[in-house]
Design a protein around this motif. Structure first.
Motif, PDB file in Angstrom:
ATOM      1  N   SER A 121     -49.509  78.613 -13.985  1.00 18.44           N
ATOM      2  CA  SER A 121     -50.698  77.783 -14.170  1.00 18.44           C
ATOM      3  C   SER A 121     -50.569  77.002 -15.477  1.00 18.44           C
ATOM      4  O   SER A 121     -49.773  77.364 -16.361  1.00 18.44           O
ATOM      5  N   ALA A 122     -51.364  75.950 -15.603  1.00 24.10           N
ATOM      6  CA  ALA A 122     -51.363  75.171 -16.844  1.00 24.10           C
ATOM      7  C   ALA A 122     -51.767  76.052 -18.021  1.00 24.10           C
ATOM      8  O   ALA A 122     -51.178  75.961 -19.116  1.00 24.10           O
ATOM      9  N   HIS A 123     -52.742  76.936 -17.805  1.00 26.18           N
ATOM     10  CA  HIS A 123     -53.194  77.838 -18.874  1.00 26.18           C
ATOM     11  C   HIS A 123     -52.060  78.740 -19.341  1.00 26.18           C
ATOM     12  O   HIS A 123     -51.839  78.930 -20.547  1.00 26.18           O
ATOM     13  N   ASP A 124     -51.317  79.314 -18.401  1.00 26.24           N
ATOM     14  CA  ASP A 124     -50.227  80.231 -18.767  1.00 26.24           C
ATOM     15  C   ASP A 124     -49.100  79.504 -19.500  1.00 26.24           C
ATOM     16  O   ASP A 124     -48.482  80.065 -20.410  1.00 26.24           O
ATOM     17  N   VAL A 125     -48.860  78.271 -19.108  1.00 24.62           N
ATOM     18  CA  VAL A 125     -47.794  77.501 -19.763  1.00 24.62           C
ATOM     19  C   VAL A 125     -48.186  77.147 -21.198  1.00 24.62           C
ATOM     20  O   VAL A 125     -47.367  77.229 -22.115  1.00 24.62           O
ATOM     21  N   VAL A 126     -49.450  76.756 -21.393  1.00 24.68           N
ATOM     22  CA  VAL A 126     -49.914  76.471 -22.756  1.00 24.68           C
ATOM     23  C   VAL A 126     -49.758  77.724 -23.623  1.00 24.68           C
ATOM     24  O   VAL A 126     -49.284  77.658 -24.769  1.00 24.68           O
ATOM     25  N   ALA A 127     -50.123  78.879 -23.082  1.00 28.04           N
ATOM     26  CA  ALA A 127     -50.000  80.130 -23.832  1.00 28.04           C
ATOM     27  C   ALA A 127     -48.534  80.447 -24.145  1.00 28.04           C
ATOM     28  O   ALA A 127     -48.203  80.888 -25.252  1.00 28.04           O
ATOM     29  N   TYR A 129     -45.863  78.341 -24.406  1.00 26.73           N
ATOM     30  CA  TYR A 129     -45.346  77.449 -25.445  1.00 26.73           C
ATOM     31  C   TYR A 129     -45.966  77.779 -26.811  1.00 26.73           C
ATOM     32  O   TYR A 129     -45.288  77.711 -27.836  1.00 26.73           O
ATOM     33  N   SER A 130     -47.229  78.136 -26.800  1.00 27.39           N
ATOM     34  CA  SER A 130     -47.911  78.441 -28.061  1.00 27.39           C
ATOM     35  C   SER A 130     -47.312  79.666 -28.727  1.00 27.39           C
ATOM     36  O   SER A 130     -47.241  79.734 -29.962  1.00 27.39           O
ATOM     37  N   ARG A 131     -46.872  80.639 -27.930  1.00 32.78           N
ATOM     38  CA  ARG A 131     -46.213  81.823 -28.514  1.00 32.78           C
ATOM     39  C   ARG A 131     -44.898  81.445 -29.176  1.00 32.78           C
ATOM     40  O   ARG A 131     -44.569  81.942 -30.257  1.00 32.78           O
ATOM     41  N   VAL A 132     -44.130  80.583 -28.529  1.00 34.80           N
ATOM     42  CA  VAL A 132     -42.858  80.124 -29.121  1.00 34.80           C
ATOM     43  C   VAL A 132     -43.128  79.406 -30.440  1.00 34.80           C
ATOM     44  O   VAL A 132     -42.483  79.666 -31.465  1.00 34.80           O
ATOM     45  N   ILE A 133     -44.091  78.503 -30.424  1.00 35.46           N
ATOM     46  CA  ILE A 133     -44.406  77.716 -31.615  1.00 35.46           C
ATOM     47  C   ILE A 133     -44.964  78.606 -32.719  1.00 35.46           C
ATOM     48  O   ILE A 133     -44.666  78.404 -33.905  1.00 35.46           O
ATOM     49  N   ALA A 134     -45.761  79.619 -32.343  1.00 35.64           N
ATOM     50  CA  ALA A 134     -46.327  80.523 -33.345  1.00 35.64           C
ATOM     51  C   ALA A 134     -45.220  81.233 -34.129  1.00 35.64           C
ATOM     52  O   ALA A 134     -45.329  81.416 -35.345  1.00 35.64           O
ATOM     53  N   GLY A 135     -44.148  81.635 -33.443  1.00 36.57           N
ATOM     54  CA  GLY A 135     -43.026  82.269 -34.136  1.00 36.57           C
ATOM     55  C   GLY A 135     -42.352  81.318 -35.110  1.00 36.57           C
ATOM     56  O   GLY A 135     -41.970  81.704 -36.226  1.00 36.57           O
ATOM     57  N   GLY A 170     -52.060  70.295 -31.681  1.00 40.02           N
ATOM     58  CA  GLY A 170     -51.238  70.287 -30.472  1.00 40.02           C
ATOM     59  C   GLY A 170     -51.820  71.162 -29.377  1.00 40.02           C
ATOM     60  O   GLY A 170     -51.823  70.792 -28.192  1.00 40.02           O
ATOM     61  N   GLN A 171     -52.326  72.339 -29.773  1.00 37.84           N
ATOM     62  CA  GLN A 171     -52.972  73.202 -28.785  1.00 37.84           C
ATOM     63  C   GLN A 171     -54.230  72.536 -28.233  1.00 37.84           C
ATOM     64  O   GLN A 171     -54.523  72.624 -27.035  1.00 37.84           O
ATOM     65  N   GLU A 172     -54.980  71.880 -29.114  1.00 39.98           N
ATOM     66  CA  GLU A 172     -56.184  71.186 -28.661  1.00 39.98           C
ATOM     67  C   GLU A 172     -55.820  70.106 -27.641  1.00 39.98           C
ATOM     68  O   GLU A 172     -56.501  69.941 -26.620  1.00 39.98           O
ATOM     69  N   ARG A 173     -54.749  69.370 -27.910  1.00 44.81           N
ATOM     70  CA  ARG A 173     -54.307  68.336 -26.959  1.00 44.81           C
ATOM     71  C   ARG A 173     -53.999  68.952 -25.597  1.00 44.81           C
ATOM     72  O   ARG A 173     -54.412  68.437 -24.556  1.00 44.81           O
ATOM     73  N   ALA A 174     -53.279  70.091 -25.616  1.00 42.33           N
ATOM     74  CA  ALA A 174     -52.887  70.728 -24.360  1.00 42.33           C
ATOM     75  C   ALA A 174     -54.084  71.283 -23.601  1.00 42.33           C
ATOM     76  O   ALA A 174     -54.204  71.102 -22.378  1.00 42.33           O
ATOM     77  N   VAL A 175     -55.000  71.944 -24.319  1.00 37.49           N
ATOM     78  CA  VAL A 175     -56.177  72.522 -23.658  1.00 37.49           C
ATOM     79  C   VAL A 175     -57.074  71.419 -23.121  1.00 37.49           C
ATOM     80  O   VAL A 175     -57.578  71.491 -21.987  1.00 37.49           O
TER      81      VAL A 175
END
Length: 436
Positions: A121-127, A129-135, A170-175
């Motif tokens: 889902s779009a939600h799962d993909v945002v999450a 990518y966000s985990r990768v970026i958070a690291g 970036g997260q705001e853009r995706a959400v």
């Protein structure tokens, strides 16, 4: 050969230069990490719109974003490999964080393949990518925390908070893209938008505190552009719509365009900050090298042109054949002639200047360290609430904020108190609602 004061003085200068060169290497590493974060943010936003639209829109943009990210990722892997060299001076903690980042990057290929098949889902993909970026962002914060030079440390603190603010944008853009693309409002995602706007403001306040005047003015000028005004209007559309209300899917591209313009402005600021960091490193290295030459010249001059009472200088340098050399103060008192006194005065002044400079640098670092420490404690407190109470990140932060306001305390104080509580204190009480 017995140890001499001159050896210690010169080695201290040499170590300072080595540390500055290692710092310059960390700036290069932080720059590439920032560039990869930027590329992955764009990829995340395009993937979110691609999936939310059922694969009807942003397919080409997503593939272009992947192509942009891959060479930057390859460069980062090369820099990680270079950190294994002893001269890089990389800490065990840094290498451990790099290993976690590598694991996340290794998982990107499978994620991209799944998106191609429109499996998640779009939600799962945002999450994801966000985990990768958070690291990656966490690694940048650690690189800044390991800096021991005030002028460069302040710029690094500004840089990492800009990177973090940009990630929230970036997260705001995706959400937001996900919401507009789906054509329906969702209460949980609305709350995420509000949280991400607040997170941007907090990070950017710290950025403005530590950036120089020119960069602050540049950022403030960006806030006056028409795209920012349009972004604010679209934010209101998202945040004021009733849960379940229909959203105009045609606004998804406008949202993506104006939020991307804001992120691009941040990216330009990020590039300018890196240039300032590199310039500051080069200037400090040049200054330290000149100071080393000056110290070497002074010590060589004193060796080659001893004063009449040479035993005073010999004692200062712990020369061979002087096992009973007196302390420096005694040596200075023995240098009765004007030239001997001047020689000892020059040496003592050299040591005093170097010691005073080190003490001043330590004091100047305090404000930068406090900013990084505050962020670290708040993030840990959020994590504790998330793991112990099952809260989302947004709910955990709101709980900390509410406690701070209710008790009229600083957010940092509440976060520290939260971390000090035993696990038993977090046991669910009757009526407690956990968010998953």
């Amino acid at each position: 050969m017995p140890l001499s004061v001159s050896q210690l003085v010169l080695r201290a200068r040499q170590l300072e230069i080595e540390a500055l060169r290692q710092l310059a290497g960390r700036v290069d590493l932080a720059d590439i990490i920032g560039r990869l974060v930027h590329a992955l943010q764009r990829e995340r936003g395009a993937a979110s719109l691609y999936l939310a639209s059922g694969g009807q829109r942003f397919g080409a943009e997503r593939l272009a974003a992947v192509a942009e990210a891959q060479p930057v990722e390859a460069t980062l892997r090369e820099l990680f490999a270079a950190q294994l060299a002893p001269e890089a001076g990389t800490s065990a903690r840094s290498l451990s964080l790099m290993a976690w980042v590598m694991l996340d990057l290794d998982a990107l290929r499978a994620l991209r393949a799944a998106i191609e098949q429109r499996a998640p889902s779009a939600h799962d993909v945002v999450a994801a990518y966000s985990r990768v970026i958070a690291g990656l962002v966490e690694l940048v914060f650690h690189l800044a925390d390991a800096t021991a030079h005030p002028a460069i440390s302040r710029l690094l603190v500004a840089y990492v908070h800009l990177v973090q603010g940009k990630e929230s944008a970036g997260q705001e853009r995706a959400v937001g893209a996900q919401l507009f693309g789906s054509g329906a409002c969702d209460d949980t995602e609305q709350q995420r938008i509000v949280h991400l706007i607040d997170a941007q403001e907090r990070s950017l306040r710290v950025f403005e505190e530590f950036a120089d005047g020119a960069l602050r003015a540049q950022w403030q000028q960006h806030q006056l552009t028409p795209s920012v005004a349009q972004l604010e209007r679209l934010r209101r559309t998202l945040c004021t719509a009733r849960p379940g209300a229909a959203l105009d899917t045609q606004l998804s591209e406008s949202w993506f365009e104006v939020s991307s313009a804001r992120i691009t402005d941040m990216g330009q600021l990020q590039d300018d900050l890196v240039r300032s960091l590199r310039q500051a490193c080069a200037e400090q290295i040049a200054h330290a090298e000149q100071a080393l030459q000056d110290s070497e010249g002074l010590l060589r001059h004193l060796r080659d042109n001893p004063p009449p009472h040479t035993h005073a200088v010999d004692r200062f340098f712990n020369a061979p054949g002087q096992p009973d050399a007196a302390p420096v103060l005694s040596a200075v008192s023995d240098a009765a002639s004007p030239s001997g006194s001047a020689a000892m005065s020059s040496l003592v002044e050299l040591l005093q200047t170097q010691s005073a400079r080190m003490a001043s640098m330590e004091a100047e670092l305090d404000s930068a360290r406090r900013a990084l420490h505050e962020r670290k404690i708040i993030e840990r407190a959020k994590g504790a609430l998330m793991s112990r109470l099952g809260l989302t990140e947004e709910a955990a932060f709101r709980a900390l904020q509410k406690s701070a306001m209710d008790h009229n305390r600083r957010l940092l104080d509440v976060a520290e108190a939260t971390l000090a509580l035993p696990d038993l204190a977090f046991a669910a009480r009757p009526g407690t609602t956990h968010q998953k």
